[in-house]
Motif scaffolding. Structure first.
Motif, PDB file in Angstrom:
ATOM      1  N   LEU A  41      40.992  43.338  38.188  1.00  0.00           N
ATOM      2  CA  LEU A  41      39.740  42.865  37.505  1.00  0.00           C
ATOM      3  C   LEU A  41      38.581  42.833  38.177  1.00  0.00           C
ATOM      4  CD1 LEU A  41      41.434  40.350  34.995  1.00  0.00           C
ATOM      5  CD2 LEU A  41      40.100  42.409  34.276  1.00  0.00           C
ATOM      6  N   LEU A  42      38.491  42.110  39.303  1.00  0.00           N
ATOM      7  CA  LEU A  42      37.353  42.410  40.199  1.00  0.00           C
ATOM      8  C   LEU A  42      37.084  43.685  40.408  1.00  0.00           C
ATOM      9  CD1 LEU A  42      35.250  40.722  41.919  1.00  0.00           C
ATOM     10  CD2 LEU A  42      37.031  40.601  43.832  1.00  0.00           C
ATOM     11  N   ALA A  43      37.804  44.473  40.907  1.00  0.00           N
ATOM     12  CA  ALA A  43      37.279  45.940  41.391  1.00  0.00           C
ATOM     13  C   ALA A  43      36.669  46.405  40.031  1.00  0.00           C
ATOM     14  CB  ALA A  43      38.652  46.548  41.785  1.00  0.00           C
ATOM     15  N   TYR A  44      37.446  46.298  38.967  1.00  0.00           N
ATOM     16  CA  TYR A  44      36.688  47.151  37.640  1.00  0.00           C
ATOM     17  C   TYR A  44      35.381  46.218  37.391  1.00  0.00           C
ATOM     18  CZ  TYR A  44      36.087  48.384  33.013  1.00  0.00           C
ATOM     19  OH  TYR A  44      35.552  48.862  31.596  1.00  0.00           O
ATOM     20  N   MET A  45      35.279  44.863  37.373  1.00  0.00           N
ATOM     21  CA  MET A  45      33.951  44.483  37.268  1.00  0.00           C
ATOM     22  C   MET A  45      32.866  44.557  38.189  1.00  0.00           C
ATOM     23  SD  MET A  45      35.351  40.500  36.280  1.00  0.00           S
ATOM     24  CE  MET A  45      33.769  39.681  36.705  1.00  0.00           C
TER      25      MET A  45
END
Length: 136
Positions: A41-45
């Motif tokens: 999720l952090l990478a996607y954000m």
């Protein structure tokens, strides 16, 4: 099978509707449940620029404004609206070009000032080259 394929986009839309705080809460929850989920999720954000582009809620409105201009049914108003938006985009482009020229002029002025100061130092002390003493 189509509901399985759409649940990520539904989740994304749901989180976007609630803003950046919902994305951060989902990321933290992901780290608590299973750390690779939180990392994903952090990478996607970061990849989708949700971390740095203000509020996620405004992204949907901008997308609608740019691509989803719905006709009102009144042709005169729709033509006026399209012309006004085109004129505003042209003004924005002209302003961005102006800012670019302003930045370039400032950079050139700063560089010229640096070169003048450097030349003045050499004129005052010919033994110095690039600000340091010459050793033989």
């Amino acid at each position: 099978m189509s509901s399985v394929a759409t649940w990520p986009s539904q989740a994304e839309n749901w989180l976007d509707a609630r803003g950046k705080g919902a994305w951060i809460a989902a990321m933290i929850l992901g780290f608590i449940v299973f750390w690779p989920i939180g990392l994903a999720l952090l990478a996607y954000m970061i990849w989708s620029k949700r971390m740095f582009n203000g509020n996620c809620k405004s992204r949907g409105h901008l997308r609608t404004m740019r691509h989803g201009l719905k006709p009102t049914g009144n042709q005169a108003f729709d033509a006026y609206k399209a012309e006004t938006l085109r004129r505003l985009e042209d003004e924005q482009d002209a302003f961005e070009k102006f800012l670019q020229r302003l930045r370039e002029a400032k950079d050139k002025a700063e560089f010229d000032q640096f070169m003048d100061q450097r030349a003045n130092r050499r004129d005052q002390d010919p033994a110095e080259d690039d600000g340091g003493p010459v050793t033989i």
